[in-house]
Scaffold this active site. Sequence first.
Site, mmCIF file in Angstrom:
data_model
loop_
_atom_site.group_PDB
_atom_site.id
_atom_site.type_symbol
_atom_site.label_atom_id
_atom_site.label_comp_id
_atom_site.label_asym_id
_atom_site.label_seq_id
_atom_site.Cartn_x
_atom_site.Cartn_y
_atom_site.Cartn_z
ATOM 1 N N THR A 328 0.938 -1.265 0.064
ATOM 2 C CA THR A 328 -0.075 -0.033 -0.018
ATOM 3 C C THR A 328 0.893 1.222 0.301
ATOM 4 O O THR A 328 2.014 1.356 0.186
ATOM 5 C CB THR A 328 -1.072 -0.059 1.141
ATOM 6 O OG1 THR A 328 0.026 0.197 2.445
ATOM 7 C CG2 THR A 328 -1.606 -1.177 1.267
ATOM 8 N N CYS A 329 0.154 2.362 -0.123
ATOM 9 C CA CYS A 329 0.907 3.714 -0.270
ATOM 10 C C CYS A 329 1.131 4.256 1.172
ATOM 11 O O CYS A 329 1.213 5.398 1.243
ATOM 12 C CB CYS A 329 0.078 4.780 -1.134
ATOM 13 S SG CYS A 329 0.452 4.357 -2.703
ATOM 14 N N ASP A 330 1.138 3.409 2.150
ATOM 15 C CA ASP A 330 1.175 4.034 3.611
ATOM 16 C C ASP A 330 2.516 3.635 4.069
ATOM 17 O O ASP A 330 2.823 2.503 4.053
ATOM 18 C CB ASP A 330 0.009 3.610 4.498
ATOM 19 C CG ASP A 330 0.137 4.256 5.800
ATOM 20 O OD1 ASP A 330 0.912 5.015 6.180
ATOM 21 O OD2 ASP A 330 -0.719 3.945 6.532
ATOM 22 N N ASN A 367 -6.820 0.684 0.617
ATOM 23 C CA ASN A 367 -6.096 1.155 -0.728
ATOM 24 C C ASN A 367 -6.268 0.332 -1.849
ATOM 25 O O ASN A 367 -5.802 0.204 -2.774
ATOM 26 C CB ASN A 367 -4.391 1.134 -0.308
ATOM 27 C CG ASN A 367 -3.766 2.249 -0.855
ATOM 28 O OD1 ASN A 367 -2.513 2.416 -0.862
ATOM 29 N ND2 ASN A 367 -4.283 3.365 -1.666
#
Length: 379
Positions: A328-330, A367
């Site tokens: 994910t983009c976290d 996401n």
Amino acid sequence: MITKAQLQKLGRLHGTPLFVVDHEALRGNYREFKRYLPRVQAYYAVKAEPLPEIVETLYKAGASFDVASMPEFRIVHENIKHLSAKKRQDWIWDKIIYANPTKPADTLQKLNRYKPLVTFDSFEEIKKIRQYAPNAGLALRLQVPNTGAMVELSSKFGAAPGEAVDMILAADKAGLTVEGISFHVGSQTTNFDNYVQALSLTASVFKEAKDRGYTKMNLIDIGGGFPAPYDASVKPFKELAKVINTEIDRLFPKDIQILAEPGRYMVASAGYAVSKVIGKAVRGGKMCYYINDGVYHTYSGVIFDHCKYPIKAFKRGPTQMCSVFGPTCDALDVVSMAENLPNLERDDLVYSVNIGAYSHASATFFNGFPPATVVHVNQ
Ligand SMILES: *Cc1c(COP(=O)(O)O)cnc(C)c1O
């Protein structure tokens, strides 16, 4: 046991991310629990991994169940649908505990017809149970030391030992029956002394209740906390069982009913995760692998369960220290900052063992990435 080769084959066959459940391991864990704690009725804590297939296998093995919500209750109930209403009622009465001390009023209302055994740990809950589930049997959840447990529960749950008997008497005055005492020593408890202290506190509450005229208690629920064999430092279950058996025999009468609510112990070693390298980079001189499973998914235990799951490669070769990141983009999505792995290429598979508890159970769709596909073996 699933071998490394089998796991790799499953990963290739079903695609990744994959969550593999070995039902032979589930049955083995249940058997071992019963073998070393023969006096204890095992209520599988469904929240550790609520897959219906797991509940079914443990149901067939003879387990009872600890549920904490109506959806969990229904997962267990699916297995007894075919029974007559009377038999179903008896089964629920004997084999389900609703062990969430604070229950929504509408849940109590729905549970009332089953005459459930429920836990409580506040005066407010007594009022609620009297109003919405007067047919319920009660077990007081006692606050006990959670020293050294991986997951601490004593700050949120449990009546203080000093107010326990006041609460029991208040429930009695409200026309309810308190059948016994429950506790939880903290999840993944490797400090066996927690059980010793909790049983000793329980015995003092029994004694004080008796001294103050309440004699209806005949049940102790020793909760969960039984450690999974994550690494070699975890002492064998057999040793813990010996400690528990000795204390129970020493402190309580022979005819007392004893329950436990093992969650992690039943499922941790039955679960495997297989995922795939989807990208790589060298950052600050360190190799970083991006895989298609992470802390919002099967590795959610890294965050919620304070658990570490070593990442292993199917490939052999000289290893180096690497980071392993989720998809994910976290930036929170870090599976590990310190894994020794051989040089991996895109599409290479990696895996983790002992990842059956509090993992897939708390996976999200964050996401746009769905939870791992589940595959059952030895079902
Ligand atoms: C979560 C929970 C369990 C299971 O605990 P484990 O440490 O996984 O064995 C048992 N009882 C209660 C009340 C729980 O909340």
